[in-house]
Design a protein around this motif. Structure first.
Motif, mmCIF file in Angstrom:
data_model
loop_
_atom_site.group_PDB
_atom_site.id
_atom_site.type_symbol
_atom_site.label_atom_id
_atom_site.label_comp_id
_atom_site.label_asym_id
_atom_site.label_seq_id
_atom_site.Cartn_x
_atom_site.Cartn_y
_atom_site.Cartn_z
ATOM 1 N N ALA A 26 22.119 20.698 -11.354
ATOM 2 C CA ALA A 26 22.474 20.907 -12.547
ATOM 3 C C ALA A 26 22.282 22.397 -12.951
ATOM 4 O O ALA A 26 23.213 23.071 -13.579
ATOM 5 N N SER A 27 21.193 23.131 -12.517
ATOM 6 C CA SER A 27 20.873 24.485 -12.794
ATOM 7 C C SER A 27 22.143 25.377 -12.237
ATOM 8 O O SER A 27 22.475 26.199 -12.728
ATOM 9 N N ARG A 28 22.354 24.945 -10.847
ATOM 10 C CA ARG A 28 23.563 25.763 -10.243
ATOM 11 C C ARG A 28 24.755 25.590 -11.006
ATOM 12 O O ARG A 28 25.664 26.749 -11.190
ATOM 13 N N LEU A 29 25.128 24.303 -11.512
ATOM 14 C CA LEU A 29 26.366 24.410 -12.299
ATOM 15 C C LEU A 29 26.176 24.994 -13.379
ATOM 16 O O LEU A 29 27.356 25.524 -13.953
ATOM 17 N N PHE A 30 25.113 24.969 -14.180
ATOM 18 C CA PHE A 30 25.026 25.767 -15.515
ATOM 19 C C PHE A 30 25.219 27.246 -15.380
ATOM 20 O O PHE A 30 25.851 27.792 -16.032
ATOM 21 N N LYS A 31 24.500 27.542 -14.269
ATOM 22 C CA LYS A 31 24.774 29.238 -13.843
ATOM 23 C C LYS A 31 26.371 29.602 -13.515
ATOM 24 O O LYS A 31 26.877 30.500 -13.995
ATOM 25 N N PRO A 60 19.176 8.172 -16.546
ATOM 26 C CA PRO A 60 17.668 8.294 -16.990
ATOM 27 C C PRO A 60 17.370 9.721 -17.161
ATOM 28 O O PRO A 60 16.169 9.874 -16.802
ATOM 29 N N LEU A 61 18.211 10.560 -17.570
ATOM 30 C CA LEU A 61 17.770 11.694 -17.652
ATOM 31 C C LEU A 61 18.099 12.417 -18.778
ATOM 32 O O LEU A 61 19.113 12.100 -19.407
ATOM 33 N N ASN A 62 17.642 13.668 -19.276
ATOM 34 C CA ASN A 62 17.718 14.461 -20.464
ATOM 35 C C ASN A 62 18.126 15.813 -19.930
ATOM 36 O O ASN A 62 17.283 16.296 -19.029
ATOM 37 N N PHE A 63 19.058 16.493 -20.294
ATOM 38 C CA PHE A 63 19.215 17.893 -19.961
ATOM 39 C C PHE A 63 18.926 19.041 -21.076
ATOM 40 O O PHE A 63 19.251 18.827 -22.211
ATOM 41 N N LEU A 64 17.822 19.557 -20.932
ATOM 42 C CA LEU A 64 17.405 20.783 -22.129
ATOM 43 C C LEU A 64 17.986 22.033 -21.812
ATOM 44 O O LEU A 64 17.937 22.485 -20.827
ATOM 45 N N PRO A 67 19.497 28.610 -24.633
ATOM 46 C CA PRO A 67 20.392 29.599 -24.801
ATOM 47 C C PRO A 67 19.801 31.016 -24.515
ATOM 48 O O PRO A 67 20.550 31.589 -23.796
ATOM 49 N N HIS A 68 18.858 31.391 -25.300
ATOM 50 C CA HIS A 68 18.077 32.544 -25.111
ATOM 51 C C HIS A 68 17.568 32.946 -23.901
ATOM 52 O O HIS A 68 17.461 34.098 -23.470
ATOM 53 N N LEU A 69 17.195 31.945 -23.164
ATOM 54 C CA LEU A 69 16.771 32.119 -21.850
ATOM 55 C C LEU A 69 17.689 31.699 -20.722
ATOM 56 O O LEU A 69 17.408 32.015 -19.419
ATOM 57 N N LEU A 70 19.023 31.324 -21.126
ATOM 58 C CA LEU A 70 19.983 31.042 -20.278
ATOM 59 C C LEU A 70 19.354 30.047 -19.067
ATOM 60 O O LEU A 70 19.553 30.020 -17.810
ATOM 61 N N ARG A 71 18.863 28.926 -19.469
ATOM 62 C CA ARG A 71 17.952 27.977 -18.897
ATOM 63 C C ARG A 71 18.368 26.661 -19.003
ATOM 64 O O ARG A 71 18.437 26.249 -20.182
ATOM 65 N N LEU A 72 18.178 25.855 -18.030
ATOM 66 C CA LEU A 72 18.518 24.365 -18.062
ATOM 67 C C LEU A 72 17.347 23.736 -17.351
ATOM 68 O O LEU A 72 17.084 24.036 -16.276
ATOM 69 N N LYS A 73 16.879 22.592 -18.200
ATOM 70 C CA LYS A 73 15.908 21.824 -17.293
ATOM 71 C C LYS A 73 16.210 20.279 -17.491
ATOM 72 O O LYS A 73 16.771 19.953 -18.342
ATOM 73 N N VAL A 74 15.813 19.846 -16.550
ATOM 74 C CA VAL A 74 16.311 18.181 -16.588
ATOM 75 C C VAL A 74 14.996 17.505 -16.523
ATOM 76 O O VAL A 74 13.900 17.916 -15.865
ATOM 77 N N VAL A 75 14.687 16.545 -17.534
ATOM 78 C CA VAL A 75 13.594 15.704 -17.661
ATOM 79 C C VAL A 75 14.172 14.124 -17.544
ATOM 80 O O VAL A 75 15.029 13.856 -18.109
ATOM 81 N N ARG A 76 13.163 13.465 -16.914
ATOM 82 C CA ARG A 76 13.361 12.123 -17.026
ATOM 83 C C ARG A 76 13.166 11.673 -18.508
ATOM 84 O O ARG A 76 12.424 11.850 -19.470
ATOM 85 N N LYS A 77 14.096 10.419 -18.731
ATOM 86 C CA LYS A 77 14.126 9.753 -19.993
ATOM 87 C C LYS A 77 12.483 9.013 -20.348
ATOM 88 O O LYS A 77 12.004 8.559 -19.208
ATOM 89 N N GLY A 78 12.188 9.288 -21.361
ATOM 90 C CA GLY A 78 10.673 8.657 -21.471
ATOM 91 C C GLY A 78 9.728 10.008 -21.069
ATOM 92 O O GLY A 78 8.528 9.702 -21.922
ATOM 93 N N ASP A 79 9.836 10.982 -20.534
ATOM 94 C CA ASP A 79 9.129 12.189 -20.413
ATOM 95 C C ASP A 79 9.165 12.906 -21.950
ATOM 96 O O ASP A 79 10.046 12.748 -22.468
ATOM 97 N N THR A 80 7.717 13.535 -21.889
ATOM 98 C CA THR A 80 7.706 14.172 -23.244
ATOM 99 C C THR A 80 8.602 15.665 -23.224
ATOM 100 O O THR A 80 8.174 16.237 -22.174
ATOM 101 N N PHE A 81 9.307 15.901 -24.221
ATOM 102 C CA PHE A 81 9.918 17.201 -24.209
ATOM 103 C C PHE A 81 10.077 17.547 -25.774
ATOM 104 O O PHE A 81 10.121 16.571 -26.646
ATOM 105 N N THR A 82 10.463 18.977 -26.064
ATOM 106 C CA THR A 82 10.882 19.275 -27.414
ATOM 107 C C THR A 82 11.915 19.996 -27.366
ATOM 108 O O THR A 82 12.574 20.521 -26.529
ATOM 109 N N ALA A 83 12.874 19.486 -28.324
ATOM 110 C CA ALA A 83 13.916 20.150 -28.616
ATOM 111 C C ALA A 83 14.414 20.349 -30.077
ATOM 112 O O ALA A 83 13.738 19.235 -30.912
ATOM 113 N N ASP A 84 14.956 21.185 -30.613
ATOM 114 C CA ASP A 84 15.232 21.543 -31.875
ATOM 115 C C ASP A 84 16.379 20.393 -32.369
ATOM 116 O O ASP A 84 16.555 20.032 -33.669
#
Length: 167
Positions: A26-31, A60-64, A67-84
């Motif tokens: 996913a990060s490679r495709l994002f880049k 069963p995934l979320n893509f975070l 933009p300011h870091l030009l970064r994509l992270k993948v987390v499992r649904k149910g895992d804790t993460f923060t997003a605005d």
């Protein structure tokens, strides 16, 4: 054609290590998208430092995206993460929105698309992406090397079949 339900089967059972592999792809495709559309986040303005969540309802995934870091992270649904701000919809619909092939307002009001958090930030993201002229088959073909025409045709056909029920 339910491509995402086929993709979801192995993802529901994989341990954490393959999730790292999914994130690498996913990060490679994002880049790749960033190299083709380097200014894609410029219209975000003050929202550029926000974190955005894209949650396919059929995976069963979320893509975070940060933009300011030009970064994509993948987390499992149910895992804790923060997003605005975040958006939830089937994967095919999220990809169609990325390419500007669907009316986000119509999907939102028909409740096929759910927006979470800062609505203005998500609207800024939508406007930023609308200006990019993203075409996933064309953009993916850029990494195809000598088989780029085959990659392009295959991706076009997958998109055509996937969008039958959406457009």
């Amino acid at each position: 054609m339910q491509i995402t339900s086929i993709l979801a089967l192995p993802l529901k059972a994989v341990p954490l290590m393959p999730l790292v592999s999914i994130e690498l792809v996913a990060s490679r495709l994002f880049k790749l998208l960033l190299s083709a559309h380097g200014d894609m986040f410029e219209r975000l303005g003050t929202y550029k430092s926000n974190r955005f969540s894209f949650a396919p309802t059929d995976l069963p995934l979320n893509f975070l995206i940060e933009p300011h870091l030009l970064r994509l992270k993948v987390v499992r649904k149910g895992d804790t993460f923060t997003a605005d701000a975040g958006v939830e919809a089937p994967l095919v619909m999220l990809l169609a929105l990325l390419e500007g092939r669907c009316d986000a307002d119509a999907l939102f009001f028909s409740r096929d698309l759910k927006v979470i958090g800062d609505m203005e930030a998500m609207l800024a993201m939508r406007n930023a992406l609308d200006d990019c002229d993203i075409d996933l088959p064309r953009d993916l073909a850029r990494i195809g090397g000598p088989v780029a025409p085959i990659v392009h045709r295959l991706a076009e056909e997958i998109r055509r079949q996937s969008l039958k029920g959406i457009q």
